[in-house]
Design a protein around this motif. Sequence first.
Motif, PDB file in Angstrom:
ATOM      1  N   PHE A  20       0.848  -1.195   0.000  1.00  0.00           N
ATOM      2  CA  PHE A  20       0.000   0.000   0.000  1.00  0.00           C
ATOM      3  C   PHE A  20       0.885   1.248   0.000  1.00  0.00           C
ATOM      4  O   PHE A  20       1.977   1.248   0.555  1.00  0.00           O
ATOM      5  N   GLY A  21       0.373   2.298  -0.633  1.00  0.00           N
ATOM      6  CA  GLY A  21       1.172   3.516  -0.775  1.00  0.00           C
ATOM      7  C   GLY A  21       2.331   3.316  -1.735  1.00  0.00           C
ATOM      8  O   GLY A  21       3.401   3.909  -1.575  1.00  0.00           O
ATOM      9  N   ALA A  22       2.127   2.499  -2.758  1.00  0.00           N
ATOM     10  CA  ALA A  22       3.219   2.102  -3.656  1.00  0.00           C
ATOM     11  C   ALA A  22       3.801   3.265  -4.446  1.00  0.00           C
ATOM     12  O   ALA A  22       4.949   3.211  -4.884  1.00  0.00           O
ATOM     13  N   THR A  23       3.026   4.336  -4.650  1.00  0.00           N
ATOM     14  CA  THR A  23       3.551   5.489  -5.391  1.00  0.00           C
ATOM     15  C   THR A  23       4.195   6.516  -4.467  1.00  0.00           C
ATOM     16  O   THR A  23       4.717   7.522  -4.931  1.00  0.00           O
ATOM     17  N   GLY A  24       4.176   6.249  -3.156  1.00  0.00           N
ATOM     18  CA  GLY A  24       4.809   7.147  -2.189  1.00  0.00           C
ATOM     19  C   GLY A  24       6.254   6.751  -1.927  1.00  0.00           C
ATOM     20  O   GLY A  24       6.764   5.773  -2.481  1.00  0.00           O
ATOM     21  N   ASN A  25       6.918   7.500  -1.061  1.00  0.00           N
ATOM     22  CA  ASN A  25       8.338   7.264  -0.798  1.00  0.00           C
ATOM     23  C   ASN A  25       8.590   5.936  -0.092  1.00  0.00           C
ATOM     24  O   ASN A  25       9.445   5.147  -0.502  1.00  0.00           O
ATOM     25  N   LYS A  36      13.255  -6.621  -6.604  1.00  0.00           N
ATOM     26  CA  LYS A  36      14.633  -7.099  -6.758  1.00  0.00           C
ATOM     27  C   LYS A  36      14.825  -8.492  -6.164  1.00  0.00           C
ATOM     28  O   LYS A  36      15.670  -9.256  -6.624  1.00  0.00           O
ATOM     29  N   ARG A  37      14.053  -8.810  -5.124  1.00  0.00           N
ATOM     30  CA  ARG A  37      14.152 -10.161  -4.543  1.00  0.00           C
ATOM     31  C   ARG A  37      13.670 -11.220  -5.531  1.00  0.00           C
ATOM     32  O   ARG A  37      14.062 -12.373  -5.448  1.00  0.00           O
ATOM     33  N   ASP A  38      12.791 -10.812  -6.434  1.00  0.00           N
ATOM     34  CA  ASP A  38      12.324 -11.683  -7.529  1.00  0.00           C
ATOM     35  C   ASP A  38      11.756 -13.011  -7.028  1.00  0.00           C
ATOM     36  O   ASP A  38      12.000 -14.072  -7.614  1.00  0.00           O
ATOM     37  N   CYS A  39      11.020 -12.949  -5.918  1.00  0.00           N
ATOM     38  CA  CYS A  39      10.457 -14.202  -5.395  1.00  0.00           C
ATOM     39  C   CYS A  39       9.017 -14.032  -4.884  1.00  0.00           C
ATOM     40  O   CYS A  39       8.528 -14.866  -4.136  1.00  0.00           O
ATOM     41  N   TYR A  40       8.370 -12.924  -5.262  1.00  0.00           N
ATOM     42  CA  TYR A  40       6.971 -12.709  -4.884  1.00  0.00           C
ATOM     43  C   TYR A  40       6.210 -12.147  -6.074  1.00  0.00           C
ATOM     44  O   TYR A  40       6.774 -11.485  -6.947  1.00  0.00           O
ATOM     45  N   HIS A  41       4.915 -12.387  -6.079  1.00  0.00           N
ATOM     46  CA  HIS A  41       4.009 -11.605  -6.911  1.00  0.00           C
ATOM     47  C   HIS A  41       3.598 -10.396  -6.079  1.00  0.00           C
ATOM     48  O   HIS A  41       3.336 -10.528  -4.873  1.00  0.00           O
ATOM     49  N   LEU A  42       3.538  -9.230  -6.702  1.00  0.00           N
ATOM     50  CA  LEU A  42       3.316  -7.994  -5.955  1.00  0.00           C
ATOM     51  C   LEU A  42       2.121  -7.214  -6.483  1.00  0.00           C
ATOM     52  O   LEU A  42       1.934  -7.086  -7.696  1.00  0.00           O
ATOM     53  N   LYS A  43       1.322  -6.722  -5.546  1.00  0.00           N
ATOM     54  CA  LYS A  43       0.258  -5.785  -5.883  1.00  0.00           C
ATOM     55  C   LYS A  43       0.722  -4.395  -5.461  1.00  0.00           C
ATOM     56  O   LYS A  43       0.944  -4.141  -4.266  1.00  0.00           O
ATOM     57  N   ALA A  44       0.890  -3.523  -6.426  1.00  0.00           N
ATOM     58  CA  ALA A  44       1.244  -2.132  -6.141  1.00  0.00           C
ATOM     59  C   ALA A  44      -0.060  -1.372  -5.931  1.00  0.00           C
ATOM     60  O   ALA A  44      -0.790  -1.094  -6.879  1.00  0.00           O
ATOM     61  N   VAL A  45      -0.359  -1.070  -4.667  1.00  0.00           N
ATOM     62  CA  VAL A  45      -1.671  -0.515  -4.324  1.00  0.00           C
ATOM     63  C   VAL A  45      -1.590   1.004  -4.216  1.00  0.00           C
ATOM     64  O   VAL A  45      -0.743   1.548  -3.502  1.00  0.00           O
ATOM     65  N   THR A  46      -2.488   1.679  -4.925  1.00  0.00           N
ATOM     66  CA  THR A  46      -2.544   3.134  -4.923  1.00  0.00           C
ATOM     67  C   THR A  46      -3.994   3.577  -5.057  1.00  0.00           C
ATOM     68  O   THR A  46      -4.858   2.797  -5.466  1.00  0.00           O
ATOM     69  N   ARG A  47      -4.260   4.806  -4.710  1.00  0.00           N
ATOM     70  CA  ARG A  47      -5.633   5.309  -4.801  1.00  0.00           C
ATOM     71  C   ARG A  47      -6.044   5.609  -6.235  1.00  0.00           C
ATOM     72  O   ARG A  47      -7.228   5.719  -6.537  1.00  0.00           O
ATOM     73  N   ILE A  49      -4.861   4.264 -10.020  1.00  0.00           N
ATOM     74  CA  ILE A  49      -3.990   3.466 -10.887  1.00  0.00           C
ATOM     75  C   ILE A  49      -3.754   4.141 -12.242  1.00  0.00           C
ATOM     76  O   ILE A  49      -2.918   3.671 -13.021  1.00  0.00           O
ATOM     77  N   LYS A  50      -4.461   5.240 -12.508  1.00  0.00           N
ATOM     78  CA  LYS A  50      -4.276   5.953 -13.773  1.00  0.00           C
ATOM     79  C   LYS A  50      -3.253   7.078 -13.671  1.00  0.00           C
ATOM     80  O   LYS A  50      -2.939   7.730 -14.666  1.00  0.00           O
ATOM     81  N   SER A  51      -2.728   7.322 -12.460  1.00  0.00           N
ATOM     82  CA  SER A  51      -1.736   8.383 -12.284  1.00  0.00           C
ATOM     83  C   SER A  51      -0.439   8.010 -12.997  1.00  0.00           C
ATOM     84  O   SER A  51      -0.161   6.832 -13.246  1.00  0.00           O
ATOM     85  N   GLN A  52       0.367   9.019 -13.302  1.00  0.00           N
ATOM     86  CA  GLN A  52       1.623   8.781 -13.997  1.00  0.00           C
ATOM     87  C   GLN A  52       2.559   7.902 -13.174  1.00  0.00           C
ATOM     88  O   GLN A  52       3.217   6.999 -13.697  1.00  0.00           O
ATOM     89  N   LYS A  53       2.611   8.164 -11.854  1.00  0.00           N
ATOM     90  CA  LYS A  53       3.477   7.366 -10.979  1.00  0.00           C
ATOM     91  C   LYS A  53       3.054   5.902 -10.972  1.00  0.00           C
ATOM     92  O   LYS A  53       3.898   5.003 -10.958  1.00  0.00           O
ATOM     93  N   ALA A  54       1.741   5.674 -10.971  1.00  0.00           N
ATOM     94  CA  ALA A  54       1.243   4.302 -10.990  1.00  0.00           C
ATOM     95  C   ALA A  54       1.607   3.606 -12.294  1.00  0.00           C
ATOM     96  O   ALA A  54       2.043   2.446 -12.306  1.00  0.00           O
ATOM     97  N   LYS A  55       1.455   4.314 -13.397  1.00  0.00           N
ATOM     98  CA  LYS A  55       1.773   3.733 -14.703  1.00  0.00           C
ATOM     99  C   LYS A  55       3.245   3.337 -14.787  1.00  0.00           C
ATOM    100  O   LYS A  55       3.595   2.349 -15.430  1.00  0.00           O
ATOM    101  N   GLU A  56       4.103   4.110 -14.129  1.00  0.00           N
ATOM    102  CA  GLU A  56       5.534   3.798 -14.139  1.00  0.00           C
ATOM    103  C   GLU A  56       5.833   2.492 -13.404  1.00  0.00           C
ATOM    104  O   GLU A  56       6.827   1.815 -13.694  1.00  0.00           O
ATOM    105  N   LEU A  57       4.977   2.147 -12.437  1.00  0.00           N
ATOM    106  CA  LEU A  57       5.172   0.905 -11.682  1.00  0.00           C
ATOM    107  C   LEU A  57       4.697  -0.321 -12.443  1.00  0.00           C
ATOM    108  O   LEU A  57       5.150  -1.437 -12.180  1.00  0.00           O
TER     109      LEU A  57
END
Length: 317
Positions: A20-25, A36-47, A49-57
């Motif tokens: 949660f807060g994936a687009t924050g610091n 980088k650990r490359d051993c999980y599936h990840l949900k990048a959670v943000t309020r 998902i259409k924001s530029q920061k979200a798209k970069e993730l």
Amino acid sequence: MLLNLMGYMNVHMSKIIAVFGATGNQGGSVLRSLVKRDCYHLKAVTRNIKSQKAKELSGLKNVTLAEADLDNKESVDFVLKGCYGAFLVTDFTSHFVKNKEIEQGVNFIDKAIKNNVKHIVFSGLENVESQINEPCLHFDYKAAIEDYGMKQKDKIHFTSVRMPMFYQEIVGSVFNKAFGKRFLLNIPMDKEKKIYLMNVDDIGNCVASVFGEPEQYKSQIIGLCGDYMKIQDLVLLLNQELSPLKVYFPGGSFNRFLFKYILKFPGVNDIRVMFDYFNHQIMKRDADITKKLNPDVVNFATWLKKNRTQIISNKTA
């Protein structure tokens, strides 16, 4: 040996962690480290998902964007379905509403338990009011969430990683231009007092290590830091590394006067009490466990040297 390693990777790759807060610091740091650990599936959670920061993730390996708002219980419930773990960071300064942060955190923990999430790592802080008899809401509310999470130890693994002040905040929010290339360091602490600090980007590896060893770190409160410096040494270092900028520290008493009577912005009193708490030298963070969780954690001098050009450019723009 190879078969054992492949087995380890397969077990972990089946695990989903919601950040949660994936687009924050903080959330961004955690997400990048888990990638980088490359051993999980990840949900990048943000309020949003259409924001530029979200798209970069969205282009990161093993990352799926997910939309949720901590104020929307149903959205939190939906995102946590199927997750093994979750990283939670809450933000009082995004709303300044009394008790709202506590409600968000408690609901999050309840929804995690309902969805059989195994491990929450929470960006926590201690209760300040109980120690210096003055409320500091962005600390005290996180302490209440932390306390609630710890009480659920029979239902879920809960780890609180307590943060210090970030290097980025030192050269940002309390580093104010006076005139020309002269700057004031507006920290309302006495010059001989020490302050815990950390690079926000180093948080991610610490949290990733906690997720990697849940049995070792469950039901623990871990204080993180990358450095512990006297204010007077902080000023010397800023002048040494950021030349030609000139950094002045008017003194603890002068800065306390500024925070109490002159500065006007939302949450200013909360920040004043926070620094008063720091000035009491009660706060504790653990450099050794931080180094264990993240061997690459950097001190302030190293970080400042690496980022000096960008800092000077931002401040003189």
